[in-house]
Design a protein around this motif. Structure first.
Motif, PDB file in Angstrom:
ATOM      1  N   LYS A   2      -9.099 -51.289   2.949  1.00 25.24           N
ATOM      2  CA  LYS A   2      -8.690 -50.018   3.100  1.00 25.24           C
ATOM      3  C   LYS A   2      -8.161 -50.060   4.798  1.00 25.24           C
ATOM      4  O   LYS A   2      -8.561 -50.508   5.542  1.00 25.24           O
ATOM      5  N   HIS A   3      -6.792 -49.359   4.756  1.00 22.02           N
ATOM      6  CA  HIS A   3      -6.184 -49.388   6.083  1.00 22.02           C
ATOM      7  C   HIS A   3      -6.158 -47.701   6.411  1.00 22.02           C
ATOM      8  O   HIS A   3      -5.644 -46.905   5.616  1.00 22.02           O
ATOM      9  N   ILE A   4      -6.817 -47.170   7.666  1.00 21.42           N
ATOM     10  CA  ILE A   4      -6.807 -46.194   8.225  1.00 21.42           C
ATOM     11  C   ILE A   4      -5.801 -45.980   9.356  1.00 21.42           C
ATOM     12  O   ILE A   4      -6.408 -47.006  10.357  1.00 21.42           O
ATOM     13  N   TYR A   5      -4.864 -45.444   9.569  1.00 20.40           N
ATOM     14  CA  TYR A   5      -3.960 -45.435  10.803  1.00 20.40           C
ATOM     15  C   TYR A   5      -4.695 -44.014  11.547  1.00 20.40           C
ATOM     16  O   TYR A   5      -4.272 -42.896  11.064  1.00 20.40           O
ATOM     17  N   LEU A   6      -4.956 -44.493  12.834  1.00 19.96           N
ATOM     18  CA  LEU A   6      -5.449 -43.223  13.604  1.00 19.96           C
ATOM     19  C   LEU A   6      -4.275 -42.978  14.845  1.00 19.96           C
ATOM     20  O   LEU A   6      -3.934 -43.849  15.377  1.00 19.96           O
ATOM     21  N   VAL A   7      -3.698 -41.811  14.455  1.00 21.65           N
ATOM     22  CA  VAL A   7      -2.651 -41.476  15.396  1.00 21.65           C
ATOM     23  C   VAL A   7      -2.814 -40.528  16.323  1.00 21.65           C
ATOM     24  O   VAL A   7      -3.563 -39.195  16.234  1.00 21.65           O
ATOM     25  N   ARG A   8      -2.333 -40.494  17.532  1.00 24.34           N
ATOM     26  CA  ARG A   8      -2.478 -39.803  18.463  1.00 24.34           C
ATOM     27  C   ARG A   8      -1.257 -38.868  18.512  1.00 24.34           C
ATOM     28  O   ARG A   8      -0.110 -39.424  18.242  1.00 24.34           O
ATOM     29  N   HIS A   9      -1.239 -37.517  18.552  1.00 26.35           N
ATOM     30  CA  HIS A   9       0.112 -36.743  18.491  1.00 26.35           C
ATOM     31  C   HIS A   9       1.308 -37.358  19.523  1.00 26.35           C
ATOM     32  O   HIS A   9       0.956 -37.696  20.514  1.00 26.35           O
ATOM     33  N   ILE A  44      -2.128 -38.219   3.875  1.00 28.34           N
ATOM     34  CA  ILE A  44      -2.156 -37.959   5.262  1.00 28.34           C
ATOM     35  C   ILE A  44      -3.002 -36.788   5.453  1.00 28.34           C
ATOM     36  O   ILE A  44      -3.041 -35.801   4.684  1.00 28.34           O
ATOM     37  N   ILE A  45      -3.956 -36.776   6.523  1.00 24.82           N
ATOM     38  CA  ILE A  45      -4.653 -35.740   7.062  1.00 24.82           C
ATOM     39  C   ILE A  45      -4.698 -35.513   8.639  1.00 24.82           C
ATOM     40  O   ILE A  45      -4.633 -36.562   9.308  1.00 24.82           O
ATOM     41  N   SER A  46      -4.469 -34.411   8.847  1.00 26.59           N
ATOM     42  CA  SER A  46      -4.195 -33.871  10.272  1.00 26.59           C
ATOM     43  C   SER A  46      -5.029 -33.006  10.820  1.00 26.59           C
ATOM     44  O   SER A  46      -5.416 -32.266  10.181  1.00 26.59           O
ATOM     45  N   GLY A 114     -15.646 -36.375  14.052  1.00 24.22           N
ATOM     46  CA  GLY A 114     -14.593 -37.344  13.695  1.00 24.22           C
ATOM     47  C   GLY A 114     -15.039 -38.448  12.791  1.00 24.22           C
ATOM     48  O   GLY A 114     -14.063 -38.731  12.081  1.00 24.22           O
ATOM     49  N   MET A 115     -16.197 -38.802  12.895  1.00 27.42           N
ATOM     50  CA  MET A 115     -16.591 -40.011  11.915  1.00 27.42           C
ATOM     51  C   MET A 115     -16.788 -39.555  10.536  1.00 27.42           C
ATOM     52  O   MET A 115     -16.748 -40.234   9.729  1.00 27.42           O
ATOM     53  N   LYS A 116     -17.247 -38.212  10.540  1.00 29.20           N
ATOM     54  CA  LYS A 116     -17.458 -37.805   9.216  1.00 29.20           C
ATOM     55  C   LYS A 116     -16.136 -37.852   8.173  1.00 29.20           C
ATOM     56  O   LYS A 116     -16.155 -38.191   7.139  1.00 29.20           O
ATOM     57  N   VAL A 117     -14.972 -37.384   9.174  1.00 30.24           N
ATOM     58  CA  VAL A 117     -13.605 -37.364   8.464  1.00 30.24           C
ATOM     59  C   VAL A 117     -13.299 -38.952   7.991  1.00 30.24           C
ATOM     60  O   VAL A 117     -13.046 -39.189   6.953  1.00 30.24           O
ATOM     61  N   ILE A 118     -13.370 -39.777   8.857  1.00 27.30           N
ATOM     62  CA  ILE A 118     -13.158 -41.307   8.535  1.00 27.30           C
ATOM     63  C   ILE A 118     -14.055 -41.762   7.523  1.00 27.30           C
ATOM     64  O   ILE A 118     -13.585 -42.344   6.642  1.00 27.30           O
ATOM     65  N   ASN A 119     -15.304 -41.359   7.444  1.00 29.60           N
ATOM     66  CA  ASN A 119     -16.263 -41.894   6.364  1.00 29.60           C
ATOM     67  C   ASN A 119     -15.801 -41.285   5.120  1.00 29.60           C
ATOM     68  O   ASN A 119     -15.765 -41.863   4.029  1.00 29.60           O
ATOM     69  N   GLU A 120     -15.399 -39.919   5.052  1.00 24.50           N
ATOM     70  CA  GLU A 120     -14.884 -39.412   3.991  1.00 24.50           C
ATOM     71  C   GLU A 120     -13.539 -40.151   3.434  1.00 24.50           C
ATOM     72  O   GLU A 120     -13.301 -40.320   2.265  1.00 24.50           O
ATOM     73  N   MET A 121     -12.650 -40.269   4.370  1.00 25.37           N
ATOM     74  CA  MET A 121     -11.362 -41.153   4.006  1.00 25.37           C
ATOM     75  C   MET A 121     -11.978 -42.382   3.444  1.00 25.37           C
ATOM     76  O   MET A 121     -11.022 -42.853   2.376  1.00 25.37           O
TER      77      MET A 121
END
Length: 179
Positions: A2-9, A44-46, A114-121
């Protein structure tokens, strides 16, 4: 894998939720769209903040992908009070994860949401996901995979910034990939 890209605006005109991107920020968003175009992004989730959604909009439009929003990705609230020495106070929260200022949230509280979102992803079927958030929350998420990541590293984050989180069979690796 799995690849998750964490982006700062990208660069924004302010800190309030409705703050738009600056002209430079809009140009950065276009470059970010180009950067991701061949990375097989499927989801994409933001953060719901305008600057975050506008950061990823060019990619969303190019790939014809919806931008899902999640309030848990909004910026960490240090305090509801105006703090003249906010940098010093923020630095303390990297030392004491439970430190809490009036109306704000501790590092642990922000990290947990924040980790809840990552874990869901990580549970989603898509293999490549982009998460768009804000600097303070991003730094706390990076810290979950790079324990030494701290206040000085937060100060070095750029607008935009991109970290790639790779997870394979329970093993996680994170690295900065934005130049």
């Amino acid at each position: 894998m799995k690849h998750i890209y964490l982006v700062r605006h990208c660069k924004a005109a302010g800190q309030e939720p409705e703050a738009p991107l600056t002209l430079e920020g809009n140009q950065q968003a276009e470059l970010l769209g180009e950067f991701f175009i061949n990375k097989n992004v499927e989801y994409i989730i933001s953060s719901p903040y305008e600057r975050a959604k506008h950061t990823i909009r060019p990619l969303s439009e190019r790939l014809n992908l919806r931008i899902h929003t999640d309030n848990r990705l909004q910026e960490r609230v240090l305090s509801i009070k105006q703090l003249d020495n906010w940098m010093e106070l923020l630095e303390r929260t990297y030392i004491d994860d439970e430190l809490l200022y009036e109306g704000g949230e501790s590092s642990n509280e922000a990290t947990t949401r924040g980790m809840k979102v990552i874990n869901e992803m990580l549970q989603r079927p898509e293999k490549t996901i982009v998460i768009v958030t804000h600097g303070a929350l991003l730094s706390l998420l990076i810290r979950q995979y790079k324990k030494q990541f701290g206040f000085e590293d937060w100060k070095k984050l750029t607008n935009p910034d991109v970290y790639k989180l790779e997870v394979n069979k329970g093993e996680a690796y994170i690295e900065r990939i934005w130049q």
